[in-house]
Design a protein around this motif. Structure first.
Motif, PDB file in Angstrom:
ATOM      1  N   THR A 202      -0.655   1.315  -3.446  1.00  0.00           N
ATOM      2  CA  THR A 202      -0.855   0.113  -2.641  1.00  0.00           C
ATOM      3  C   THR A 202      -1.886  -0.846  -3.222  1.00  0.00           C
ATOM      4  O   THR A 202      -1.936  -2.013  -2.826  1.00  0.00           O
ATOM      5  N   GLY A 203      -2.736  -0.335  -4.094  1.00  0.00           N
ATOM      6  CA  GLY A 203      -3.782  -1.178  -4.673  1.00  0.00           C
ATOM      7  C   GLY A 203      -4.968  -1.406  -3.756  1.00  0.00           C
ATOM      8  O   GLY A 203      -5.791  -2.284  -4.012  1.00  0.00           O
ATOM      9  N   VAL A 204      -5.096  -0.614  -2.684  1.00  0.00           N
ATOM     10  CA  VAL A 204      -6.227  -0.772  -1.768  1.00  0.00           C
ATOM     11  C   VAL A 204      -7.275   0.296  -2.058  1.00  0.00           C
ATOM     12  O   VAL A 204      -6.980   1.349  -2.627  1.00  0.00           O
ATOM     13  N   SER A 205      -8.508   0.016  -1.629  1.00  0.00           N
ATOM     14  CA  SER A 205      -9.575   0.989  -1.793  1.00  0.00           C
ATOM     15  C   SER A 205      -9.441   2.083  -0.739  1.00  0.00           C
ATOM     16  O   SER A 205      -8.732   1.928   0.260  1.00  0.00           O
ATOM     17  N   ASP A 206     -10.149   3.194  -0.950  1.00  0.00           N
ATOM     18  CA  ASP A 206     -10.153   4.261   0.048  1.00  0.00           C
ATOM     19  C   ASP A 206     -10.702   3.748   1.372  1.00  0.00           C
ATOM     20  O   ASP A 206     -10.209   4.106   2.449  1.00  0.00           O
TER      21      ASP A 206
END
Length: 210
Positions: free
Chosen positions: A185-189
């Motif tokens: 997704t390309g999102v951070s944790d």
């Protein structure tokens, strides 16, 4: 023929030595190392470089851990233990399961926002540190299961498939921890935990009556 009544001599059992508590200086040093690792990661440092950055001797670092690798694991463990303690303080006294889950997952998101991409990447690449993160994630999933069960008992969550949703939440946390969610997704944790909170609270909410 051997004498079956003769018992072999055994050394007396000794109680394990109590674990030595860290000194005030060592606690302060762990906190300083944690801030350094959170900002820059840990894989690229040598012990000599760490001693220089901390303005201490290598023997002082060896008193914390016998190698750089074990020092990294110790600092990572220190970071996640701190997270667990702060999360429990954050939800202390809250009775509504919806608020508990919202605060708990928001707390995880905020805490992980302290960590740089380098730190999270180094954890993913170093198996002993990754195991510490996995242990923390499993504990968080277990806490969320208890929150969901409480919400169902209190009537603020729907009881349809609540146990299934709890298990799915655990799998999502595992996916966040292993990096699968982030890579896809390309999102951070941190952002992923925020989204998980929205998903859980929206999916479990009791429908409002007209």
């Amino acid at each position: 023929m051997a004498n079956v009544d003769a018992a072999p001599s055994r050394a007396p059992l000794r109680a394990p030595a109590p674990r030595r508590q860290p000194t005030a200086r060592q606690r302060a040093l762990l906190a300083e190392l944690e801030e350094l690792f959170l900002a820059e990661g840990f894989a690229q440092f040598t012990l000599d470089e760490l001693a220089g950055r901390m303005r201490c001797s290598k023997s002082t670092l060896y008193a914390l851990a016998p190698s750089k690798e074990q020092l990294a694991v110790k600092v990572v463990g220190h970071f996640f233990r701190g997270a667990a303690e702060l999360l429990e303080e954050r939800i202390g006294g809250i009775e509504d399961a919806r608020e508990i889950i919202g605060e708990y997952l928001a707390g995880i998101s905020e805490y992980l926002n302290r960590a740089s991409a380098a730190f999270m990447s180094d954890i993913a690449a170093f198996a002993p540190a990754r195991a510490t993160y996995e242990l923390n994630s499993r504990a968080a999933a277990g806490r969320i299961r208890t929150f969901i069960a409480k919400g169902v008992r209190d009537g603020v969550f729907r009881d349809v498939h609540a146990s299934l949703i709890a298990e799915m939440a655990g799998l999502l946390i595992e996916g966040i921890q292993t990096g699968v969610i982030g890579s896809r997704t390309g999102v951070s944790d941190a952002d992923a935990f925020t989204a998980l909170s929205d998903l859980l609270l929206g999916g479990l909410a009791v429908a409002s009556r007209p």
